[in-house]
Design a protein around this motif. Sequence first.
Motif, mmCIF file in Angstrom:
data_model
loop_
_atom_site.group_PDB
_atom_site.id
_atom_site.type_symbol
_atom_site.label_atom_id
_atom_site.label_comp_id
_atom_site.label_asym_id
_atom_site.label_seq_id
_atom_site.Cartn_x
_atom_site.Cartn_y
_atom_site.Cartn_z
ATOM 1 N N PHE A 221 0.916 -1.147 0.060
ATOM 2 C CA PHE A 221 0.127 -0.138 -0.063
ATOM 3 C C PHE A 221 1.017 1.388 -0.028
ATOM 4 O O PHE A 221 0.523 2.246 -0.887
ATOM 5 C CB PHE A 221 -0.829 -0.031 1.094
ATOM 6 N N PHE A 222 2.025 1.190 0.621
ATOM 7 C CA PHE A 222 2.779 2.446 1.037
ATOM 8 C C PHE A 222 3.357 2.915 -0.379
ATOM 9 O O PHE A 222 3.839 3.956 -0.805
ATOM 10 C CB PHE A 222 3.693 2.446 2.257
ATOM 11 N N THR A 223 4.141 1.716 -1.046
ATOM 12 C CA THR A 223 4.739 1.883 -2.260
ATOM 13 C C THR A 223 3.803 2.214 -3.160
ATOM 14 O O THR A 223 4.473 3.074 -4.028
ATOM 15 C CB THR A 223 5.277 0.492 -2.705
ATOM 16 N N THR A 224 2.793 1.961 -3.583
ATOM 17 C CA THR A 224 1.734 2.348 -4.424
ATOM 18 C C THR A 224 1.201 3.805 -4.205
ATOM 19 O O THR A 224 1.102 4.309 -4.881
ATOM 20 C CB THR A 224 0.438 1.217 -4.315
ATOM 21 N N HIS A 225 1.048 4.058 -2.886
ATOM 22 C CA HIS A 225 0.878 5.397 -2.482
ATOM 23 C C HIS A 225 1.924 6.435 -3.045
ATOM 24 O O HIS A 225 1.592 7.162 -3.458
ATOM 25 C CB HIS A 225 0.805 5.334 -1.044
ATOM 26 N N GLY A 226 3.210 5.874 -2.775
ATOM 27 C CA GLY A 226 4.307 6.881 -3.190
ATOM 28 C C GLY A 226 4.533 6.819 -4.602
ATOM 29 O O GLY A 226 4.677 7.988 -5.188
ATOM 30 N N ILE A 227 4.389 5.870 -5.347
ATOM 31 C CA ILE A 227 4.355 5.917 -6.857
ATOM 32 C C ILE A 227 3.311 6.700 -7.543
ATOM 33 O O ILE A 227 3.411 7.467 -8.373
ATOM 34 C CB ILE A 227 4.142 4.469 -7.422
#
Length: 713
Positions: A221-227
């Motif tokens: 979730f956090f990686t997708t959030h950043g991307i």
Amino acid sequence: MDSAAPPSQASGSNAARAVIMAVLIVVFAGYLFLWIMMPTNPYRLTWLPDLRKETATTYFGTNQGATYLVLTFPMLFIAALGCVYLHLGKKSREIHTERSKGEHKLATWKRPLIVKGLGIVSRIELAFFLMFIALLVWNLANYLSISFAKITPMSAAKSGEKVWEAKLESAGLRLGLVGNIALSFLFFPVTRGSSVLPLFGLTSEASVKYHIWLGHIVMTFFTTHGICYIIYWAATHELSEMLKWEKTGVSNVAGELSLLAGLGLWATTFPGIRRKVFELFFYTHHLYILFMLFFVLHVGISYSCIMLPGFFLFMIDRYLRFLQSRRGVRLVSARILPCQTVELNFSKSKGLSYSPTSIMFMNVRNISKLQWHPFTISSSSKLESDKLGVIIKVEGKWSDQLYQMLSSPSSIDRLDVSIEGPYGPASTDFLRHDLLVMVSGGSGITPFISIIRELVYTSEILKCRTPEILLISAFKNSADLTMLDLILPISGSPSKFSNLSLQVEAYVTRENEPTTQENKGIRTLWFKPNPCDAPITPILGQNGWLWLGAIISSSFVIYLIFIGILTRYYIFPIDHNSNKIYSSSSRAVLHILFICIGIVIASTAAFLWNKKRNSKENTQIQNMEGATPVASPNSLYYNADRELESLPQQSISQCINVHYGERPDIKRLLFDRKESSVGVLVCGPKKMRHEVAKICSSGLADNLHFESISFSW
């Protein structure tokens, strides 16, 4: 020796425990209900604003009080009250020999399943996992539905964006919000001395898999959030936003640093890397400190309090472990086997009790000052009241160095050892079965040795009924058969076994006949006592659960007092009586500082108080050990000293059947058993664990009950 509580006292404790459990269930249900309602309009537009009005004070600000009340306080209340529940359970613990009435109804739900990516899970675990995923999907769907409804071509044009860009930015924000839900539960499974996990019948070791699942979810979730945000900034030509650290609100730089630390940690957690390069995994996992620090600086302390309970309890546990590990422990002896295996025996106080299958973490400074490794405890705290043992088989560089150090002709006379633990289940219920079938591969026999020793005590000392035991052990070489000699301790075991029914079926898979070259005896090495070392004692004394509850409560109160005073007399005047606005980052740092201060004050006070009370018992133990004749370590070989173990070993040898050149037919061995209740435990290679789980989950034999014991994740 643990004695059962008087009937009146036990019934009173059970009644109190029932009331406490009812309260805990109500509070936890309300806590989960808030997570369900959080993304909805009634919560966002009505409940939360009203709650903020009621809790707004000059001590905690406008938003902080509401977050404390509905999302921080409930879990800390459960943890503190749960300590009282567990303390009462410890006081009223009795030996149960009858199966619980509800067990048959839950048997189907407890059957194991093998799910790709999850490993061996019970139907109950799978059901809860799917419900948690449903909670995340529910939150994300509601957030996106409400936010996308407000994004129209007209609203996007006013802000100079395209519709897809506005939706991408909104989706990125909501992905971060949902990721924080998983983060809120991430640290509960790895809090080793947790009072929350035992309430659900869990241990920290068995819950590591939940931590792994949650960790993958959080980072996804956090990686997708950043991307999403990087793509959004690139599409709107605002990449300069990546370099902004706002004085108030969200800090983008802090978020990026948190994500980079998380990605570095995440990359080494996959099984291929973790098992092959364990040291890299171990060291990079400490990036969680930077991950959490920059996460708080990224979103601010008010929003961080949503995930605070789990991390707060983890920090208390981590600091208590730090205090416990500062002092060396007294290593009494080592039994060295020809199969590159060693059993270490430590001195412990008689007040330290633990259940079979417990583990402890060990650090040997002679090898590495930084590395800590978990080992299953092979001893029984009842059968061996003053000793604690662990079995270590060479499976890596660290264990090989330890074995070479102890088995060399010039063996050292002392090891500088520190420990954390023991950690394990609050109680075990193996006595409810008619037969226990234990299936092990190689060093997987270790946890079963602790169970057998516990049952030896129950049957021979307490004279209570125990189930029959069938131990099925697979070894590669005949030298590994010497591990069976560790079933009984050096001392403390009875000379005869008239009440315990034990049968061992040992399989040597790579040899067709016994070999004589490896038939060396066990060598016993005795270490010289050192005044600096101390017996292993319970870190918080006999009433450890009550002390932990006091630490949780008092440390949080200390934090609230400090931060309330600071906010009222320093931050509040700056925000309201001048044109300045107090920095969100500075506020977050101060909160972190006072959280740490509260934990250090409460935990240190409890630790020192109990250390002082334990010092008298430690002195008595050391005086008794000092009176024991100790010869040169190099001269104390098998049967050269203390031959009192010979008689029990003869009894054990009569129970062992050895099969060469074949593997155990586990399916046949299990299906041949006709007892009404057969408890099946397995510890060994992944293939073996999955094979046993499939047999028990097939439903072809209703009497097989898979007992989940997790030592490999």
